[in-house]
Write a protein that holds these residues in place. Sequence first.
Motif, short mmCIF file in Angstrom:
data_model
loop_
_atom_site.label_atom_id
_atom_site.label_comp_id
_atom_site.label_asym_id
_atom_site.label_seq_id
_atom_site.Cartn_x
_atom_site.Cartn_y
_atom_site.Cartn_z
N ILE A 1 -27.52 7.10 9.03
CA ILE A 1 -27.04 6.62 7.73
C ILE A 1 -27.06 5.10 7.68
CG2 ILE A 1 -24.57 6.48 8.29
CD1 ILE A 1 -26.17 7.86 5.04
N TYR B 1 -23.04 3.60 -3.05
CA TYR B 1 -22.07 2.86 -2.25
C TYR B 1 -22.47 1.39 -2.26
CZ TYR B 1 -20.39 7.31 -0.36
OH TYR B 1 -19.86 8.58 -0.22
N TRP C 1 -20.96 10.14 10.08
CA TRP C 1 -20.40 9.57 8.86
C TRP C 1 -20.39 10.64 7.80
CZ3 TRP C 1 -22.67 8.97 3.98
CH2 TRP C 1 -21.94 8.21 3.05
N SER C 2 -19.31 10.71 7.00
CA SER C 2 -19.16 11.74 5.98
C SER C 2 -19.13 11.11 4.60
CB SER C 2 -17.86 12.54 6.22
OG SER C 2 -17.67 13.48 5.18
N CYS C 3 -19.93 11.67 3.69
CA CYS C 3 -19.95 11.19 2.31
C CYS C 3 -18.65 11.58 1.63
CB CYS C 3 -21.15 11.78 1.57
SG CYS C 3 -21.20 11.37 -0.20
N SER C 4 -18.02 10.66 0.93
CA SER C 4 -16.75 10.93 0.27
C SER C 4 -16.93 11.70 -1.04
CB SER C 4 -16.02 9.61 -0.02
OG SER C 4 -16.81 8.78 -0.85
N SER C 5 -18.18 11.88 -1.46
CA SER C 5 -18.44 12.60 -2.70
C SER C 5 -18.86 14.04 -2.46
CB SER C 5 -19.53 11.88 -3.51
OG SER C 5 -19.83 12.59 -4.70
N CYS C 6 -19.89 14.25 -1.61
CA CYS C 6 -20.35 15.62 -1.34
C CYS C 6 -19.92 16.11 0.04
CB CYS C 6 -21.88 15.70 -1.45
SG CYS C 6 -22.77 14.72 -0.21
N CYS D 1 -26.18 8.07 -1.39
CA CYS D 1 -26.05 9.14 -0.40
C CYS D 1 -27.34 9.95 -0.40
CB CYS D 1 -24.87 10.05 -0.77
SG CYS D 1 -24.81 11.61 0.16
#
Length: 322
Positions: free
Chosen positions: A177, A212, A163-168, A205
């Motif tokens: 996660i 989130y 899963w990839s954080c949309s911010s960092c 995050c």
Amino acid sequence: MEPAWRQQGRGRGRSQVGQQGERARPPQQQQKERERPGGAGRGATGTKSEPPLAVSVQTKFEEIRKSNQAAAQRLAETRISSSSSSDDDDDDDDDEDVDVKVDQKDGKRGKILASTFTTYTDQTGGDASGLARTGQYVTDLFQSGALTCLICIASVKRTQAVWSCSSCFSLFHLPCIQKWAKDSAFLVSSITDEDFGQKQHPWPCPKCRAEYPPSSTPNRYMCFCGKLQDPPADPWLAPHSCGSVCQKELKPSCGHTCLLLCHPGPCPPCPKMVSVSCLCGKAKPLPRRCSNKAWSCQQQCNKLLPCKQHTCTQPCHTGDQA
């Protein structure tokens, strides 16, 4: 009392008899007596055949030291070779030269990177200066150990669900996660909520602390652009990528979408060419990159100020000035 010559004769007789008796014993018996502990033969031969204690200990120490060094060297070579090949997806033959393998791998990665950025560089005439940040994220996907899940502190493999954080844009293992989000919401609820378990709390995050909502807790393994669930491992695509055009809305919003193939990290600046006027609006429109379209003609602004009586004397600028 016996005469002296009788006593001497008796002594000589006894000595002769003793010597004759010793000669009379078989050679095997004489040899056994010499080999007895404490015997003259043992003492004479033992000290000459056996090495001194200090020399014996030093010899054994040197043998053990050399053996340990050899074992440590073999172990180090085994671990280095196993770690370098554990994440390698290439199926090259074992008898090929190492330099050839490296060249082939780098060439393959170069082609994958080029195909990911082709649509973008076509718009910029080959200029890839805006791809530096995004390119680093893509490159890290191919390097073993470059990506680490900050929750379990283990490497993120290219075949694992992430899963990839949309911010960092940090990558985390999907199970990690999911547990993090659940535990974080539970902890906040247990500390701040009087009606425990009744209110939904956001989760942060692990790296940038961007929040989130509970509805955004990941429950599926998706590609970076979010179009494909459980993206297959394709040797000619970036890991965790679906291979389609990203098409995410660019930020800041300009009405255009990302032209790269599905990729990690931030989307690069918009490369499209647009025709725009200067900041004050008096100059003729010029073709500019959409990501850098604001420009000043350096002439006096002359816009009417809020007082409605005077005009701005500053050079062409953004916004209003009093």
